[in-house]
Write a protein that holds these residues in place. Sequence first.
Motif, PDB file in Angstrom:
ATOM      1  N   SER A   1     -37.716 -53.620   0.378  1.00 26.09           N
ATOM      2  CA  SER A   1     -37.499 -53.247   1.776  1.00 26.09           C
ATOM      3  C   SER A   1     -36.185 -53.818   2.297  1.00 26.09           C
ATOM      4  N   VAL A   2     -35.923 -55.080   2.002  1.00 24.20           N
ATOM      5  CA  VAL A   2     -34.668 -55.708   2.444  1.00 24.20           C
ATOM      6  C   VAL A   2     -33.476 -55.013   1.798  1.00 24.20           C
ATOM      7  N   TYR A   3     -33.582 -54.693   0.516  1.00 24.00           N
ATOM      8  CA  TYR A   3     -32.495 -54.007  -0.189  1.00 24.00           C
ATOM      9  C   TYR A   3     -32.226 -52.632   0.424  1.00 24.00           C
ATOM     10  N   LEU A   4     -33.272 -51.858   0.652  1.00 21.48           N
ATOM     11  CA  LEU A   4     -33.086 -50.525   1.220  1.00 21.48           C
ATOM     12  C   LEU A   4     -32.560 -50.590   2.653  1.00 21.48           C
ATOM     13  N   GLN A   5     -33.021 -51.564   3.412  1.00 18.36           N
ATOM     14  CA  GLN A   5     -32.535 -51.710   4.784  1.00 18.36           C
ATOM     15  C   GLN A   5     -31.045 -52.071   4.782  1.00 18.36           C
ATOM     16  N   ALA A   6     -30.617 -52.917   3.864  1.00 20.43           N
ATOM     17  CA  ALA A   6     -29.198 -53.270   3.768  1.00 20.43           C
ATOM     18  C   ALA A   6     -28.362 -52.048   3.396  1.00 20.43           C
ATOM     19  N   ARG A   7     -28.864 -51.239   2.475  1.00 21.36           N
ATOM     20  CA  ARG A   7     -28.138 -50.013   2.109  1.00 21.36           C
ATOM     21  C   ARG A   7     -28.005 -49.069   3.291  1.00 21.36           C
ATOM     22  N   LEU A   8     -29.094 -48.926   4.067  1.00 27.22           N
ATOM     23  CA  LEU A   8     -29.049 -48.039   5.225  1.00 27.22           C
ATOM     24  C   LEU A   8     -28.089 -48.557   6.291  1.00 27.22           C
ATOM     25  N   LYS A   9     -28.065 -49.859   6.509  1.00 28.27           N
ATOM     26  CA  LYS A   9     -27.128 -50.426   7.491  1.00 28.27           C
ATOM     27  C   LYS A   9     -25.685 -50.213   7.048  1.00 28.27           C
TER      28      LYS A   9
ATOM     29  N   LEU B   1     -24.882 -46.595   7.655  1.00 24.19           N
ATOM     30  CA  LEU B   1     -24.729 -46.368   9.091  1.00 24.19           C
ATOM     31  C   LEU B   1     -23.367 -46.864   9.573  1.00 24.19           C
ATOM     32  N   GLY B   2     -22.946 -48.026   9.110  1.00 29.20           N
ATOM     33  CA  GLY B   2     -21.631 -48.538   9.485  1.00 29.20           C
ATOM     34  C   GLY B   2     -20.514 -47.629   9.006  1.00 29.20           C
ATOM     35  N   ARG B   3     -20.652 -47.135   7.796  1.00 29.30           N
ATOM     36  CA  ARG B   3     -19.648 -46.217   7.251  1.00 29.30           C
ATOM     37  C   ARG B   3     -19.607 -44.932   8.069  1.00 29.30           C
ATOM     38  N   SER B   4     -20.774 -44.410   8.452  1.00 21.05           N
ATOM     39  CA  SER B   4     -20.828 -43.184   9.257  1.00 21.05           C
ATOM     40  C   SER B   4     -20.245 -43.399  10.650  1.00 21.05           C
TER      41      SER B   4
END
Length: 102
Positions: free
Chosen positions: A64-72, A75-78
């Motif tokens: 969960s922490v890994y996937l949340q970091a990837r999504l953040k 999101l920053g890149r977008s």
Amino acid sequence: MLWIKRVLVLAVALLLAALTLVFILENQSQTRLQFMTLHSPELPVAFLVALAFIAGALVGLGLSVYLQARLKFALGRSRGELARCRKELDDLRAQAASSKGS
């Protein structure tokens, strides 16, 4: 209304604690795990089940922490790309307005 929720949460927590206690008391027999050539010491079944539950929870938390970091990160890149596109759009609008006025 809030007190009803608190009472329900407390009741569920007490029920879960009681079920856990019954599970532990009913599974006191000793067992040994074997994987290929590895052997564990004899431990209660309830301990092994609890250990597997905790290990699964930690793996789930890690994923969960890994996937949340990837999504953040995505999101920053977008957001950066959106800011660049908005700046380009503003520049094009300003350029169109200045060419229209000339």
